[in-house]
Design a protein around this motif. Structure first.
Motif, PDB file in Angstrom:
ATOM      1  N   VAL A  69       0.833  -1.204   0.000  1.00  0.00           N
ATOM      2  CA  VAL A  69       0.000   0.000   0.000  1.00  0.00           C
ATOM      3  C   VAL A  69       0.870   1.257   0.000  1.00  0.00           C
ATOM      4  N   ALA A  70       1.926   1.248   0.832  1.00  0.00           N
ATOM      5  CA  ALA A  70       2.822   2.409   0.910  1.00  0.00           C
ATOM      6  C   ALA A  70       3.539   2.635  -0.419  1.00  0.00           C
ATOM      7  N   GLY A  71       3.950   1.556  -1.078  1.00  0.00           N
ATOM      8  CA  GLY A  71       4.616   1.689  -2.367  1.00  0.00           C
ATOM      9  C   GLY A  71       3.689   2.265  -3.422  1.00  0.00           C
ATOM     10  N   LEU A  72       2.445   1.801  -3.437  1.00  0.00           N
ATOM     11  CA  LEU A  72       1.468   2.309  -4.388  1.00  0.00           C
ATOM     12  C   LEU A  72       1.191   3.799  -4.154  1.00  0.00           C
ATOM     13  N   ARG A  73       1.054   4.190  -2.908  1.00  0.00           N
ATOM     14  CA  ARG A  73       0.749   5.590  -2.612  1.00  0.00           C
ATOM     15  C   ARG A  73       1.957   6.488  -2.857  1.00  0.00           C
ATOM     16  N   ALA A  74       3.163   5.950  -2.662  1.00  0.00           N
ATOM     17  CA  ALA A  74       4.366   6.715  -3.002  1.00  0.00           C
ATOM     18  C   ALA A  74       4.434   6.943  -4.508  1.00  0.00           C
ATOM     19  N   ALA A  75       4.042   5.928  -5.280  1.00  0.00           N
ATOM     20  CA  ALA A  75       4.021   6.071  -6.735  1.00  0.00           C
ATOM     21  C   ALA A  75       2.987   7.100  -7.170  1.00  0.00           C
ATOM     22  N   ILE A  76       1.824   7.088  -6.518  1.00  0.00           N
ATOM     23  CA  ILE A  76       0.785   8.064  -6.845  1.00  0.00           C
ATOM     24  C   ILE A  76       1.274   9.483  -6.538  1.00  0.00           C
ATOM     25  N   ALA A  77       1.927   9.649  -5.381  1.00  0.00           N
ATOM     26  CA  ALA A  77       2.439  10.972  -5.001  1.00  0.00           C
ATOM     27  C   ALA A  77       3.500  11.467  -5.979  1.00  0.00           C
ATOM     28  N   ALA A  78       4.303  10.539  -6.501  1.00  0.00           N
ATOM     29  CA  ALA A  78       5.371  10.895  -7.440  1.00  0.00           C
ATOM     30  C   ALA A  78       4.893  10.900  -8.887  1.00  0.00           C
ATOM     31  N   LYS A  79       3.612  10.530  -9.114  1.00  0.00           N
ATOM     32  CA  LYS A  79       3.063  10.392 -10.461  1.00  0.00           C
ATOM     33  C   LYS A  79       3.940   9.471 -11.300  1.00  0.00           C
ATOM     34  N   ALA A  80       4.290   8.352 -10.697  1.00  0.00           N
ATOM     35  CA  ALA A  80       5.209   7.398 -11.321  1.00  0.00           C
ATOM     36  C   ALA A  80       4.596   6.001 -11.303  1.00  0.00           C
ATOM     37  N   PRO A  81       5.057   5.108 -12.157  1.00  0.00           N
ATOM     38  CA  PRO A  81       4.573   3.723 -12.122  1.00  0.00           C
ATOM     39  C   PRO A  81       5.070   2.992 -10.886  1.00  0.00           C
ATOM     40  N   TYR A  82       4.334   1.956 -10.516  1.00  0.00           N
ATOM     41  CA  TYR A  82       4.783   1.068  -9.432  1.00  0.00           C
ATOM     42  C   TYR A  82       5.078  -0.287 -10.050  1.00  0.00           C
ATOM     43  N   ILE A  83       6.299  -0.756  -9.845  1.00  0.00           N
ATOM     44  CA  ILE A  83       6.741  -2.047 -10.367  1.00  0.00           C
ATOM     45  C   ILE A  83       6.990  -2.958  -9.174  1.00  0.00           C
ATOM     46  N   LEU A  84       6.311  -4.095  -9.128  1.00  0.00           N
ATOM     47  CA  LEU A  84       6.410  -4.985  -7.983  1.00  0.00           C
ATOM     48  C   LEU A  84       6.962  -6.344  -8.409  1.00  0.00           C
ATOM     49  N   PHE A  85       8.057  -6.741  -7.773  1.00  0.00           N
ATOM     50  CA  PHE A  85       8.642  -8.062  -7.969  1.00  0.00           C
ATOM     51  C   PHE A  85       8.127  -8.974  -6.859  1.00  0.00           C
ATOM     52  N   THR A  86       7.364  -9.976  -7.232  1.00  0.00           N
ATOM     53  CA  THR A  86       6.767 -10.864  -6.242  1.00  0.00           C
ATOM     54  C   THR A  86       7.593 -12.134  -6.069  1.00  0.00           C
ATOM     55  N   ALA A  87       7.629 -12.622  -4.853  1.00  0.00           N
ATOM     56  CA  ALA A  87       8.268 -13.909  -4.532  1.00  0.00           C
ATOM     57  C   ALA A  87       7.749 -14.309  -3.161  1.00  0.00           C
ATOM     58  N   ALA A  88       6.893 -15.322  -3.107  1.00  0.00           N
ATOM     59  CA  ALA A  88       6.271 -15.642  -1.825  1.00  0.00           C
ATOM     60  C   ALA A  88       5.725 -17.054  -1.809  1.00  0.00           C
ATOM     61  N   GLY A  89       5.715 -17.615  -0.611  1.00  0.00           N
ATOM     62  CA  GLY A  89       5.083 -18.911  -0.411  1.00  0.00           C
ATOM     63  C   GLY A  89       3.622 -18.774  -0.031  1.00  0.00           C
ATOM     64  N   GLY A  90       3.118 -17.535   0.059  1.00  0.00           N
ATOM     65  CA  GLY A  90       1.721 -17.319   0.401  1.00  0.00           C
ATOM     66  C   GLY A  90       1.570 -16.436   1.616  1.00  0.00           C
ATOM     67  N   ALA A  91       0.449 -16.569   2.295  1.00  0.00           N
ATOM     68  CA  ALA A  91       0.169 -15.763   3.485  1.00  0.00           C
ATOM     69  C   ALA A  91       0.988 -16.263   4.677  1.00  0.00           C
TER      70      ALA A  91
END
Length: 285
Positions: free
Chosen positions: A143-165
């Motif tokens: 959420v913080a990354g998305l809102r930082a991107a919105i504030a900067a008027k920039a794209p958000y690029i997310l690299f995912t790597a997870a075993g789940g919740a």
């Protein structure tokens, strides 16, 4: 003691195991022995079989951002161990162990910098931190990354790597699925691109939420991507699954992702996508 023993004992040899670990890397896929320096210079990709090894946030940022310059965004403050969970170890002890191992506060790190001259916010989910599991801190970081991107008027690029919740946070970890989905709607309303790069492995609740909601879905070669494990699916449907099931190439062939991009070409591809999805004149608007 003979003179040759004196000379031999005076040479500061490193222990054999330590020397081998520094010089060589054994590929997890083809088991070839590769010089560690060659492996690192090849962006942690095996030069023999093209296996893309798992890497952390710092290596990812070095490979993406121009001139190796980026600003790590502060991690959101969240309540730790809200359920006072304990199995064979206390949850707090597991967190301390993961932090000591990785040097990171939790499994997702955001940074801001430029990719081919265009500003972007990049989030990296780090599998070495408790399997990249999605807990309250990871949800808050997305959420913080998305809102930082919105504030900067920039794209958000997310690299995912997870075993789940993260099971130690129970239902609170599952609540991060709708929470991040709502934040993604804010990104959409701002007219900014959200690009997902699926890395090995991306599974469970992460796949069922923000990992599959990108405007563009990219995957690294050979990445394992899915919700339930292959064995669970086979036992449920009582059928043998095809070879390569849940691998990036299989998902591309069946329309679940948009492209498979090798690590060496990823920065250029992301730069072109940013130019296409967020034209430069939009930055000045």
């Amino acid at each position: 003691m003979s003179w040759i023993d004196k000379v031999r004992n005076g040479i500061p040899f490193l222990p054999k195991r330590q020397s081998d670990d520094q010089l060589w890397h054994k590929c997890k896929k083809c088991e070839a022995m590769v010089f560690t320096r060659e492996w690192a210079e090849n962006l942690y990709v095996c030069p023999r079989c093209n296996h893309h090894d798992r890497i952390g946030a710092e290596e990812r940022f070095k490979q993406l951002f121009d001139r190796d310059e980026w600003e790590v965004l502060p991690a959101p403050q969240v309540r730790e161990d809200p359920l006072k969970f304990k199995d064979s170890k206390k949850y707090t002890d597991r967190m301390k162990q993961a932090r000591a191992k990785t040097g990171e506060k939790d499994a997702l790190i955001n940074a801001k910098g430029k990719i081919q001259g265009r500003e972007a916010v990049v989030g990296v989910q780090y599998f070495d931190f408790m399997g990249g599991s999605m807990g309250i801190a990871v949800g808050a970081a997305v959420v913080a990354g998305l809102r930082a991107a919105i504030a900067a008027k920039a794209p958000y690029i997310l690299f995912t790597a997870a075993g789940g919740a993260r099971m130690q946070e129970g239902i609170l970890s599952l609540m991060q699925m709708p929470r991040t989905t709502v934040a993604l709607q804010e990104m959409k309303e701002a007219g900014l691109p959200y690009i997902v790069v699926l890395t090995d492995p991306t599974t469970g609740g992460v796949t069922a939420s923000y990992a599959m909601l990108g405007d563009v879905q990219i995957a690294e070669p050979g990445a394992l991507i899915g919700f339930a494990g292959q064995r669970v699916i086979e036992q449920t449907i009582r059928e043998k699954l095809p070879d390569g099931f849940q691998r990036a190439e299989y998902l591309l062939e069946h329309g679940m992702i948009d492209m498979v991009v090798e690590r060496s070409a990823l920065k250029d591809r992301l730069g072109r996508l940013i130019d296409y999805l967020a034209p430069a004149e939009q930055d000045a608007a």
